[in-house]
Design a protein around this motif. Structure first.
Motif, short mmCIF file in Angstrom:
data_model
loop_
_atom_site.label_atom_id
_atom_site.label_comp_id
_atom_site.label_asym_id
_atom_site.label_seq_id
_atom_site.Cartn_x
_atom_site.Cartn_y
_atom_site.Cartn_z
N THR A 36 -62.95 -19.97 -76.76
CA THR A 36 -62.86 -19.87 -75.30
C THR A 36 -63.97 -18.95 -74.80
O THR A 36 -64.16 -17.85 -75.31
N LEU A 37 -64.72 -19.43 -73.81
CA LEU A 37 -65.89 -18.71 -73.29
C LEU A 37 -65.70 -18.40 -71.81
O LEU A 37 -65.44 -19.29 -71.00
N ALA A 38 -65.83 -17.12 -71.46
CA ALA A 38 -65.77 -16.69 -70.07
C ALA A 38 -67.19 -16.66 -69.50
O ALA A 38 -68.06 -15.98 -70.06
N VAL A 39 -67.41 -17.40 -68.41
CA VAL A 39 -68.75 -17.51 -67.82
C VAL A 39 -68.72 -16.96 -66.40
O VAL A 39 -67.81 -17.25 -65.62
N ALA A 40 -69.72 -16.16 -66.06
CA ALA A 40 -69.88 -15.59 -64.72
C ALA A 40 -71.38 -15.32 -64.53
O ALA A 40 -72.14 -15.31 -65.51
N ILE A 64 -68.32 -26.24 -83.99
CA ILE A 64 -67.86 -25.36 -82.92
C ILE A 64 -67.59 -26.19 -81.67
O ILE A 64 -68.35 -27.11 -81.35
N ARG A 65 -66.52 -25.86 -80.96
CA ARG A 65 -66.23 -26.44 -79.65
C ARG A 65 -66.02 -25.29 -78.66
O ARG A 65 -65.53 -24.22 -79.04
N LEU A 66 -66.39 -25.51 -77.41
CA LEU A 66 -66.26 -24.47 -76.39
C LEU A 66 -65.32 -24.92 -75.29
O LEU A 66 -65.41 -26.04 -74.79
N LYS A 67 -64.41 -24.02 -74.94
CA LYS A 67 -63.55 -24.19 -73.76
C LYS A 67 -64.00 -23.15 -72.75
O LYS A 67 -63.90 -21.95 -72.98
N ILE A 68 -64.53 -23.62 -71.62
CA ILE A 68 -65.18 -22.72 -70.66
C ILE A 68 -64.23 -22.34 -69.54
O ILE A 68 -63.58 -23.19 -68.94
N LEU A 69 -64.17 -21.03 -69.28
CA LEU A 69 -63.42 -20.49 -68.15
C LEU A 69 -64.40 -19.81 -67.21
O LEU A 69 -65.20 -18.98 -67.63
N SER A 70 -64.36 -20.18 -65.93
CA SER A 70 -65.30 -19.63 -64.95
C SER A 70 -64.68 -18.45 -64.22
O SER A 70 -63.50 -18.49 -63.82
N PHE A 71 -65.47 -17.38 -64.03
CA PHE A 71 -65.01 -16.18 -63.33
C PHE A 71 -65.97 -15.88 -62.19
O PHE A 71 -67.15 -16.25 -62.22
N ASP A 72 -65.45 -15.16 -61.18
CA ASP A 72 -66.27 -14.86 -60.00
C ASP A 72 -67.44 -13.94 -60.34
O ASP A 72 -68.54 -14.11 -59.81
N GLY A 73 -67.20 -12.95 -61.19
CA GLY A 73 -68.25 -11.98 -61.50
C GLY A 73 -68.24 -11.57 -62.95
O GLY A 73 -67.28 -11.83 -63.69
N ARG A 75 -67.98 -8.64 -64.09
CA ARG A 75 -66.96 -7.62 -64.37
C ARG A 75 -65.67 -8.30 -64.86
O ARG A 75 -65.02 -7.83 -65.80
N GLU A 76 -65.31 -9.41 -64.23
CA GLU A 76 -64.10 -10.13 -64.62
C GLU A 76 -64.26 -10.80 -65.99
O GLU A 76 -63.33 -10.82 -66.80
N SER A 77 -65.44 -11.34 -66.25
CA SER A 77 -65.65 -11.99 -67.56
C SER A 77 -65.63 -10.95 -68.68
O SER A 77 -65.10 -11.20 -69.77
N PRO A 93 -74.16 -5.74 -69.22
CA PRO A 93 -73.72 -4.41 -69.69
C PRO A 93 -73.76 -3.31 -68.65
O PRO A 93 -72.92 -2.42 -68.67
N ASP A 94 -74.72 -3.35 -67.73
CA ASP A 94 -74.80 -2.27 -66.75
C ASP A 94 -73.67 -2.33 -65.73
O ASP A 94 -73.41 -1.35 -65.03
N VAL A 95 -72.99 -3.47 -65.65
CA VAL A 95 -71.86 -3.61 -64.73
C VAL A 95 -70.56 -3.29 -65.44
O VAL A 95 -69.75 -2.49 -64.97
N ALA A 96 -70.33 -3.93 -66.57
CA ALA A 96 -69.12 -3.69 -67.36
C ALA A 96 -69.40 -4.10 -68.80
O ALA A 96 -69.86 -5.22 -69.05
#
Length: 459
Positions: A36-40, A64-73, A75-77, A93-96
């Motif tokens: 599972t991949l978090a994208v922002a 490998i298979r990817l399940k993509i989850l989209s985030f607003d920013g 920081r959330e990812s 990294p400079d954000v979170a």
């Protein structure tokens, strides 16, 4: 016959079970691993890039298979990776920076580009004091980065009122869009412009061109950060970016010489406990497919390996690299044997033990079968001895019945189980000897008990 059929069916079931277990093991070790991949951020280039990467992995039937989850920013990812809701995440990294995140690849490096018309006379960052700075693409994370950069030179950001003077120890930050940039310079609303972007993008070249056109001599200056290395040392989450001379073209070329500034990186990070082999596969496929992805997603061209000198530097850095990614970069990926050597050893160890137990059981059962035949054979020989000395017809009849019963048991045993030829031959001889002795003595006893016929009297 029934026992023979049952035995055959049991063998078939055992073979079928073995084949099923082998098939299940082959499927388990060959199946693709889904991550599972978090994208922002929303609207960024990474979402389309990783969707194309996921499609390419599936089309190429990769492991490998990817399940993509989209985030607003970002920081959330980053938080999603930190809380283990995802396996991979796009992180700035400079954000979170998640404490359990390790870098697989640098997706892009954004630099703080401060551009001003040459005629403005602004040549250094401190010279922005009391000036107005246009700010394109106003993202909160970018504003925080610019604020930190100016504070290093003793300046602070303010939101100036229209027409009001900017205090000498501050910089007025004026938000605007790219399309209004030329008008802002012409109307003296700004003295320079700042944008946080990847220097090689078309947007960066357009902005430099617009600033040059706003200058009376059609020349622009890119302002560097003299203390970029020191800033990076103080805040390792930032990146030191060098803009090579002539990157933006022009005549004279822009910039005239290499310019060093600071920036931020977008990174593909994995949770620290992701298996090395899986992390290596994700990294390998990403770089191997980069050229193909770039055909429809030019952002793929910006993907690069994290910089490091030695393996120790990579694993002990303040932004450490995942050991699996290092395995790929240094061509030390684990082979199938190395990856599953523990399991192979355990299977071999326990398999050898099970084989030894089965061999012992087979030997034990074989000996028990032989002992059963030997006991029956010994009993037949005892019957023969008893029959030779018995003088009672009833007892001989009992012995005859026992011989028949033992013979039936031996025949049934030989029909359904394997027995050594020597043991079976001895049993056959014992049966024949006991039976013949009983029959002979029975006949002799009958002859003794029958009356002798008298001769016919002669009249």
């Amino acid at each position: 016959m029934a026992r023979r059929v049952i035995r055959r069916e049991a063998i078939v079931l055992v073979v079928a079970a073995s084949v099923a277990v082998a098939g299940a093991a082959a499927y388990y070790f060959s199946r693709a691993t889904t991550l599972t991949l978090a994208v922002a951020p929303q609207g960024g280039t990474e979402l389309a890039l990783f969707q194309a990467y996921a499609d390419a992995l599936k089309a190429g039937n990769k492991d490998i298979r990817l399940k993509i989850l989209s985030f607003d920013g970002v920081r959330e990812s980053a938080e999603a990776l930190k809380t283990r809701k995802v396996d991979l995440a796009v992180v700035r990294p400079d954000v979170a920076l998640p404490g359990n995140g390790l870098t697989l690849a640098v997706l892009r490096e954004q630099a703080v580009l401060v551009i001003t018309p040459e005629a403005s006379g602004i040549k250094t960052m401190p010279a922005l004091a009391g000036r107005r700075l246009g700010f394109i693409a106003q993202r909160v994370a970018d504003k925080a980065l610019i604020t930190g950069l100016l504070e290093h030179d003793g300046l602070s950001l303010v939101d100036p009122e229209s027409g009001a003077a900017v205090p000498d120890d501050t910089v007025g930050l004026v938000g605007l869009e790219e399309k209004s940039l030329a008008a802002a310079f012409a109307e003296k609303r700004i003295d320079a412009v700042v944008v946080v972007t990847t220097p090689t993008t078309p947007a960066a070249r357009r902005i430099v061109g617009l600033v040059a056109q706003a200058s009376p001599d059609h020349d622009a200056r890119l302002i560097g950060v003299q203390d970029a290395v020191a800033l990076n040392q103080r805040n390792p989450k930032l990146a030191t970016v060098t803009i090579p001379a002539g990157l933006f073209g022009g005549n004279p070329k822009m910039p005239a010489e290499d310019v060093t500034t600071v920036g931020a990186s977008y990174r593909l990070m994995a949770r620290a406990n992701l298996p090395r082999s899986v992390a290596a596969s994700v990294t390998q496929h990403l770089f191997e497919m980069r050229a193909g992805l770039a055909e429809t997603n030019p952002a793929a061209n910006a993907i690069r390996a994290p910089r490091y000198e030695t393996t120790a530097d990579a694993t002990s850095a303040k932004l450490p690299i995942h050991p699996g990614a290092i395995d790929y970069f240094e061509r030390e990926q684990e082979s199938f044997i190395e990856r599953y050597e523990t399991w192979i050893y355990l299977v071999a160890f326990f398999g050898g033990g099970v084989g030894s137990i089965l061999a012992w059981l087979r030997q034990r059962f074989s000996r028990l079968r032989r002992e059963r035949l030997e006991v029956a054979t010994e009993r037949l020989l005892d019957i023969r001895d008893q029959a030779r000395t018995t003088t009672e017809a009833a007892r001989l009849a009992e012995l005859a019945d026992e011989v028949d019963g033992l013979a039936s048991d031996i025949a049934r045993f030989a029909l359904h189980r394997h027995a050594e030829a020597r043991t079976m031959n001895a049993a056959k001889i014992a049966i024949e000897a006991a039976r013949s002795t009983v029959m002979r003595n029975a006949a002799l006893l009958d002859s003794r008990q029958s009356p002798t016929p008298r001769a016919n009297a002669v009249d």
